[in-house]
Design a protein around this motif. Structure first.
Motif, mmCIF file in Angstrom:
data_model
loop_
_atom_site.group_PDB
_atom_site.id
_atom_site.type_symbol
_atom_site.label_atom_id
_atom_site.label_comp_id
_atom_site.label_asym_id
_atom_site.label_seq_id
_atom_site.Cartn_x
_atom_site.Cartn_y
_atom_site.Cartn_z
ATOM 1 N N VAL A 69 0.758 -1.360 0.078
ATOM 2 C CA VAL A 69 0.105 0.051 -0.153
ATOM 3 C C VAL A 69 0.905 1.324 -0.085
ATOM 4 C CG1 VAL A 69 -1.612 1.286 1.427
ATOM 5 C CG2 VAL A 69 -1.920 -1.051 1.395
ATOM 6 N N ALA A 70 0.669 2.221 -0.734
ATOM 7 C CA ALA A 70 1.287 3.547 -0.732
ATOM 8 C C ALA A 70 0.080 4.605 -0.353
ATOM 9 C CB ALA A 70 2.113 3.662 -1.906
ATOM 10 N N TRP A 71 0.505 5.517 0.163
ATOM 11 C CA TRP A 71 -0.347 6.861 0.869
ATOM 12 C C TRP A 71 0.504 7.765 -0.181
ATOM 13 C CZ3 TRP A 71 -1.419 6.699 6.557
ATOM 14 C CH2 TRP A 71 -2.404 5.602 6.752
ATOM 15 N N ALA A 81 -7.354 24.822 8.194
ATOM 16 C CA ALA A 81 -6.669 24.804 9.527
ATOM 17 C C ALA A 81 -5.933 23.523 9.764
ATOM 18 C CB ALA A 81 -7.811 24.784 10.609
ATOM 19 N N ILE A 82 -4.859 23.732 10.665
ATOM 20 C CA ILE A 82 -3.949 22.612 10.679
ATOM 21 C C ILE A 82 -4.552 21.397 11.491
ATOM 22 C CG2 ILE A 82 -3.143 23.294 13.263
ATOM 23 C CD1 ILE A 82 -0.364 22.694 11.542
ATOM 24 N N ASP A 83 -5.776 21.642 11.973
ATOM 25 C CA ASP A 83 -6.484 20.520 12.493
ATOM 26 C C ASP A 83 -7.455 19.768 11.862
ATOM 27 O OD1 ASP A 83 -8.203 22.480 13.057
ATOM 28 O OD2 ASP A 83 -8.787 21.976 14.955
ATOM 29 N N GLU A 84 -7.405 20.037 10.748
ATOM 30 C CA GLU A 84 -8.362 19.314 9.599
ATOM 31 C C GLU A 84 -7.809 18.262 8.957
ATOM 32 O OE1 GLU A 84 -10.106 22.128 6.706
ATOM 33 O OE2 GLU A 84 -10.909 23.438 8.205
ATOM 34 N N ALA A 85 -8.510 17.045 8.588
ATOM 35 C CA ALA A 85 -7.968 15.982 7.981
ATOM 36 C C ALA A 85 -7.330 16.239 6.553
ATOM 37 C CB ALA A 85 -9.004 15.022 7.849
ATOM 38 N N VAL A 86 -6.214 15.511 6.101
ATOM 39 C CA VAL A 86 -5.477 15.788 4.828
ATOM 40 C C VAL A 86 -5.989 14.664 3.806
ATOM 41 C CG1 VAL A 86 -3.248 15.736 3.940
ATOM 42 C CG2 VAL A 86 -3.802 16.748 6.172
ATOM 43 N N PRO A 87 -6.208 15.463 2.778
ATOM 44 C CA PRO A 87 -6.684 14.354 1.670
ATOM 45 C C PRO A 87 -5.677 13.779 1.116
ATOM 46 C CG PRO A 87 -7.811 16.553 1.283
ATOM 47 C CD PRO A 87 -6.795 16.774 2.297
ATOM 48 N N PHE A 88 -5.669 12.502 0.638
ATOM 49 C CA PHE A 88 -4.611 11.753 0.004
ATOM 50 C C PHE A 88 -5.097 10.759 -0.923
ATOM 51 C CE2 PHE A 88 -5.347 9.198 3.641
ATOM 52 C CZ PHE A 88 -5.122 7.919 3.283
ATOM 53 N N GLU A 89 -4.401 9.788 -1.499
ATOM 54 C CA GLU A 89 -4.649 8.935 -2.661
ATOM 55 C C GLU A 89 -3.937 7.488 -2.065
ATOM 56 O OE1 GLU A 89 -6.735 8.998 -5.272
ATOM 57 O OE2 GLU A 89 -7.061 11.239 -4.638
ATOM 58 N N ALA A 90 -4.760 6.662 -1.741
ATOM 59 C CA ALA A 90 -4.407 5.417 -1.177
ATOM 60 C C ALA A 90 -4.212 4.489 -2.461
ATOM 61 C CB ALA A 90 -5.318 4.724 -0.197
ATOM 62 N N MET A 91 -2.921 3.900 -2.788
ATOM 63 C CA MET A 91 -2.793 2.887 -3.856
ATOM 64 C C MET A 91 -2.657 1.648 -3.307
ATOM 65 S SD MET A 91 -2.853 5.489 -6.201
ATOM 66 C CE MET A 91 -2.369 4.408 -7.640
ATOM 67 N N PHE A 92 -3.216 0.574 -4.000
ATOM 68 C CA PHE A 92 -2.963 -0.805 -3.412
ATOM 69 C C PHE A 92 -2.433 -1.561 -4.620
ATOM 70 C CE2 PHE A 92 -7.130 1.279 -1.703
ATOM 71 C CZ PHE A 92 -6.828 1.263 -0.444
ATOM 72 N N TYR A 93 -1.536 -2.232 -3.995
ATOM 73 C CA TYR A 93 -0.807 -3.020 -5.149
ATOM 74 C C TYR A 93 -0.998 -4.665 -4.835
ATOM 75 C CZ TYR A 93 1.516 1.462 -5.627
ATOM 76 O OH TYR A 93 1.890 2.775 -6.048
#
Length: 137
Positions: A69-71, A81-93
């Motif tokens: 897995v890679a994020w 704000a610094i306390d908000e969740a951060v969007p990202f892509e999760a890649m599954f191998y």
């Protein structure tokens, strides 16, 4: 030390968000590491997380050279704000990758928390200096 990791084409991917505290702790450790890479054992899952500025990859202890897995593509600039969740892509191998996500998210958080606490404890260690007497000034 050099480590070689391999990955196949992604089997699937999904857009997710990572809780702010987890993301921030990861970047705290990255900032303290002069090499720009953090090797984070996730003992509860027998995984190794390797964090750098571009992505966080996860390697199973039994398949030592294959990224499962890679994020990646973290977008902290999208939060207000610094306390908000951060969007990202999760890649599954691997086919098992999507099923690992909820366990990985909580296990990574706990491993980061332990590492940051250890780092802060070590930072608090210091020498106690005696007061100088007025006569020796």
């Amino acid at each position: 030390m050099e480590i070689s990791l391999y990955r196949d084409e992604a089997v699937s991917s999904v857009s997710r968000t990572l809780r702010a505290q987890t993301y921030n702790m990861g970047h705290t450790l990255l900032a303290k590491n002069p090499d720009g890479v953090v090797f984070l054992p996730i003992r509860s899952m027998q995984f190794l997380a390797i964090l750098d500025a571009e992505e966080w990859v996860f390697v199973d202890g039994e398949k030592k050279h294959l990224i499962e897995v890679a994020w990646q593509k973290f977008r902290p600039q999208s939060r207000t704000a610094i306390d908000e969740a951060v969007p990202f892509e999760a890649m599954f191998y691997t086919e098992e990758g999507p099923g690992l996500m909820s366990r990985l998210e909580s296990a990574v958080h706990e491993a980061l928390l332990q590492e940051v606490n250890r780092m802060q404890y070590e930072k608090k260690q210091g020498d106690v200096l005696p007061f100088r007497s007025k006569e020796s000034s």
